[in-house]
Design a protein around this motif. Structure first.
Motif, PDB file in Angstrom:
ATOM      1  N   LEU A 188      41.557 -50.225 -47.796  1.00 40.68           N
ATOM      2  CA  LEU A 188      42.775 -49.526 -47.414  1.00 40.68           C
ATOM      3  C   LEU A 188      42.522 -48.030 -47.483  1.00 40.68           C
ATOM      4  O   LEU A 188      42.449 -47.443 -48.553  1.00 40.68           O
ATOM      5  CB  LEU A 188      43.933 -49.909 -48.338  1.00 40.68           C
ATOM      6  N   GLY A 189      42.394 -47.400 -46.343  1.00 39.24           N
ATOM      7  CA  GLY A 189      42.100 -45.978 -46.333  1.00 39.24           C
ATOM      8  C   GLY A 189      43.314 -45.112 -46.587  1.00 39.24           C
ATOM      9  O   GLY A 189      43.196 -43.978 -47.041  1.00 39.24           O
ATOM     10  N   THR A 190      44.504 -45.642 -46.283  1.00 38.98           N
ATOM     11  CA  THR A 190      45.731 -44.859 -46.385  1.00 38.98           C
ATOM     12  C   THR A 190      46.833 -45.706 -46.999  1.00 38.98           C
ATOM     13  O   THR A 190      47.002 -46.869 -46.628  1.00 38.98           O
ATOM     14  CB  THR A 190      46.188 -44.375 -44.989  1.00 38.98           C
ATOM     15  N   ALA A 196      42.984 -42.255 -57.824  1.00 38.46           N
ATOM     16  CA  ALA A 196      43.704 -43.204 -56.981  1.00 38.46           C
ATOM     17  C   ALA A 196      44.817 -42.504 -56.207  1.00 38.46           C
ATOM     18  O   ALA A 196      45.076 -42.819 -55.045  1.00 38.46           O
ATOM     19  CB  ALA A 196      44.284 -44.331 -57.839  1.00 38.46           C
ATOM     20  N   ARG A 197      45.455 -41.531 -56.841  1.00 40.95           N
ATOM     21  CA  ARG A 197      46.576 -40.837 -56.186  1.00 40.95           C
ATOM     22  C   ARG A 197      46.123 -40.046 -54.969  1.00 40.95           C
ATOM     23  O   ARG A 197      46.938 -39.759 -54.079  1.00 40.95           O
ATOM     24  CB  ARG A 197      47.275 -39.902 -57.174  1.00 40.95           C
ATOM     25  N   THR A 198      44.846 -39.692 -54.900  1.00 40.76           N
ATOM     26  CA  THR A 198      44.380 -38.909 -53.757  1.00 40.76           C
ATOM     27  C   THR A 198      44.464 -39.699 -52.460  1.00 40.76           C
ATOM     28  O   THR A 198      44.448 -39.103 -51.384  1.00 40.76           O
ATOM     29  CB  THR A 198      42.925 -38.449 -53.963  1.00 40.76           C
ATOM     30  N   ARG A 199      44.578 -41.016 -52.531  1.00 43.19           N
ATOM     31  CA  ARG A 199      44.665 -41.835 -51.321  1.00 43.19           C
ATOM     32  C   ARG A 199      46.104 -42.025 -50.858  1.00 43.19           C
ATOM     33  O   ARG A 199      46.354 -42.652 -49.831  1.00 43.19           O
ATOM     34  CB  ARG A 199      44.002 -43.192 -51.575  1.00 43.19           C
ATOM     35  N   LEU A 200      47.051 -41.490 -51.615  1.00 45.34           N
ATOM     36  CA  LEU A 200      48.465 -41.574 -51.231  1.00 45.34           C
ATOM     37  C   LEU A 200      48.828 -40.410 -50.316  1.00 45.34           C
ATOM     38  O   LEU A 200      48.590 -39.250 -50.648  1.00 45.34           O
ATOM     39  CB  LEU A 200      49.354 -41.523 -52.478  1.00 45.34           C
ATOM     40  N   LEU A 201      49.424 -40.725 -49.166  1.00 46.59           N
ATOM     41  CA  LEU A 201      49.991 -39.674 -48.341  1.00 46.59           C
ATOM     42  C   LEU A 201      51.286 -39.174 -48.980  1.00 46.59           C
ATOM     43  O   LEU A 201      51.884 -39.865 -49.817  1.00 46.59           O
ATOM     44  CB  LEU A 201      50.287 -40.201 -46.935  1.00 46.59           C
ATOM     45  N   ALA A 202      51.731 -37.991 -48.601  1.00 53.82           N
ATOM     46  CA  ALA A 202      53.019 -37.499 -49.088  1.00 53.82           C
ATOM     47  C   ALA A 202      54.110 -38.481 -48.682  1.00 53.82           C
ATOM     48  O   ALA A 202      54.118 -38.965 -47.540  1.00 53.82           O
ATOM     49  CB  ALA A 202      53.308 -36.117 -48.521  1.00 53.82           C
ATOM     50  N   PRO A 203      55.039 -38.833 -49.581  1.00 49.34           N
ATOM     51  CA  PRO A 203      56.058 -39.844 -49.259  1.00 49.34           C
ATOM     52  C   PRO A 203      56.972 -39.391 -48.116  1.00 49.34           C
ATOM     53  O   PRO A 203      57.188 -38.199 -47.906  1.00 49.34           O
ATOM     54  CB  PRO A 203      56.825 -40.004 -50.567  1.00 49.34           C
ATOM     55  N   ILE A 204      57.512 -40.371 -47.412  1.00 42.50           N
ATOM     56  CA  ILE A 204      58.441 -40.146 -46.302  1.00 42.50           C
ATOM     57  C   ILE A 204      59.813 -40.665 -46.711  1.00 42.50           C
ATOM     58  O   ILE A 204      59.926 -41.745 -47.286  1.00 42.50           O
ATOM     59  CB  ILE A 204      57.965 -40.874 -45.033  1.00 42.50           C
ATOM     60  N   GLU A 205      60.854 -39.894 -46.423  1.00 43.21           N
ATOM     61  CA  GLU A 205      62.212 -40.339 -46.749  1.00 43.21           C
ATOM     62  C   GLU A 205      62.667 -41.394 -45.749  1.00 43.21           C
ATOM     63  O   GLU A 205      62.523 -41.238 -44.534  1.00 43.21           O
ATOM     64  CB  GLU A 205      63.175 -39.157 -46.731  1.00 43.21           C
TER      65      GLU A 205
END
Length: 397
Positions: A48-50, A74-83
């Motif tokens: 899972l890349g993203t 691990a958090r570096t693979r999280l994109l900024a959250p979307i509302e």
């Protein structure tokens, strides 16, 4: 080239039926936010890349607190959250549009944040099914007799249960068809879909099924949290694993040890960055889990790991422990080499290992020694590392 794969975690709901007056995905479960538990196995999956989370309005602080429990690597693979929007359907579409804007194409796994017991095996089945089908969902056979009732609760019909299944998430889809189906449903004003496979059915796609997991509980009512707490409260048993790694020296000007770049007159021959310390620790944790070794999860034959930073490997193993409801009690490391001198970097190595694995500093031991000029390390031909991991896991049911 392997197609890109992303996970979309839907965490925008209010979860009022679960009680407690706060969104269920941010409630504590065994002392850890539900969303943190849900994210851990996805972030541990190397394919899972993203990973993108869709959150509710005003949930920024709750989200930041939940992901703060995850290792930084691990958090570096999280994109900024979307509302998200008012409905689950709106929220998923918002997440898909954000991924489309980033240029993503490939396979998408859509998962509800309120399912914190998703297993690596279920994610593996979702990935396999997504590679074969435009749409595929985890399904469980219905074992109870199912009846349809009228508005007053009177039985109208007994349904043939051999033709019925209950469905779960993560659901796997080809990204572009799912995005097109969501856009078409929105344009047509079609609403009320309770999962994404229903939207794909509405758009005319066939939906395949794969084996679900009866342990993949969705937290909906207060009683679900009670059952989940009971599951996590099972007695923990101590397990120990060991790891060993070695790399030969070659031309270069540095080596990586414990996630720290150390200047040296030689480099190492390796497929990844050649960090023997992190490789040995990864194998120790995986050994305690009885979950293969570093080569089975990150095969050197796969070009995506060429030159890879080894912190990803240890973070992966640490997340596997957490996903199974366990905890790492201690990591102990011994580095064997004539050079470089490890002593000046010992504290930095300890701190970096603790950061990668999500541990306190006092849970990491680091030592260095020589082999008294004996063997390949004594002759300065390479360096080695030995590691021990002590973990606790819930007793099998």
């Amino acid at each position: 080239m392997t197609p890109a794969v992303a996970a979309l975690i839907v965490a925008a709901g209010r979860g009022l039926r679960a009680g407690a007056g706060s969104p269920k995905q941010y409630r504590q479960l065994g002392g850890v936010p539900v969303l943190c538990r849900t994210l851990a196995p996805f972030l541990a999956e190397s394919r899972l890349g993203t990973v993108l989370v869709v959150t509710g309005a005003g949930d920024n602080d709750r989200y930041d607190d939940a992901i703060s429990r995850l290792p930084q690597s691990a958090r570096t693979r999280l994109l900024a959250p979307i509302e998200g929007g008012e409905t689950r359907q709106d929220s998923v579409r918002a997440g898909l549009e954000a991924l489309a804007a980033s240029g993503f194409t490939g396979t998408i796994l859509v998962h509800d944040a309120a399912r914190p017991f998703v297993s690596p095996a279920l994610i593996e089945r979702a990935l396999a099914a997504g590679a074969e089908s435009v749409a595929a969902i985890p399904a469980l056979a219905v074992t109870d007799t199912v009846k349809r009732v009228d508005a007053t609760g009177q039985i109208e019909e007994t349904l043939p249960r051999e033709q019925l299944v209950s469905v779960q998430t993560p659901q796997a889809f080809a990204f572009q068809p799912l995005l097109a189906a969501h856009r078409a449903a929105h344009a047509a004003g079609a609403a009320g879909f309770t999962d994404d496979s229903a939207i794909m059915e509405w758009a005319g796609h066939r939906v395949a099924t794969f084996a679900g997991d009866s342990m993949n509980l969705k937290l909906t009512y207060p009683g679900d949290f009670e059952l989940a707490e009971q599951r996590l409260a099972r007695p923990l048993v101590t397990r120990t694993g060991t790891g060993y790694d070695v790399h030969a020296f070659t031309e270069g000007d540095h080596v990586w040890l414990g996630g720290i770049r150390i200047p040296h007159s030689r480099g190492v021959t390796a497929h990844s960055d050649g960090d023997v310390a992190l490789h040995a620790l990864t194998d120790a944790v995986l050994g305690a889990l009885a979950d293969g070794d570093i080569g089975s999860h990150f095969p050197p034959s796969d070009p995506q790991w060429r030159g890879a930073s080894s912190d990803r490997f240890l973070a992966f193993a640490a997340n596997r422990v957490r996903q199974r409801g366990g905890r790492i009690d201690h990591l102990d490391l011994t580095i064997v080499c004539e050079g470089p001198k490890v002593g000046p970097h010992r504290d930095a190595i300890r701190a970096r290992i603790a950061e990668i694995a999500g541990l306190r500093l006092d849970q990491v031991g680091t030592k260095a020694t020589t082999s008294e000029r004996l063997g390949f390390t004594g002759r300065g031909e390479g360096l080695a590392a030995l590691a021990t991991a002590t973990i606790r896991l819930p007793e099998p049911e």
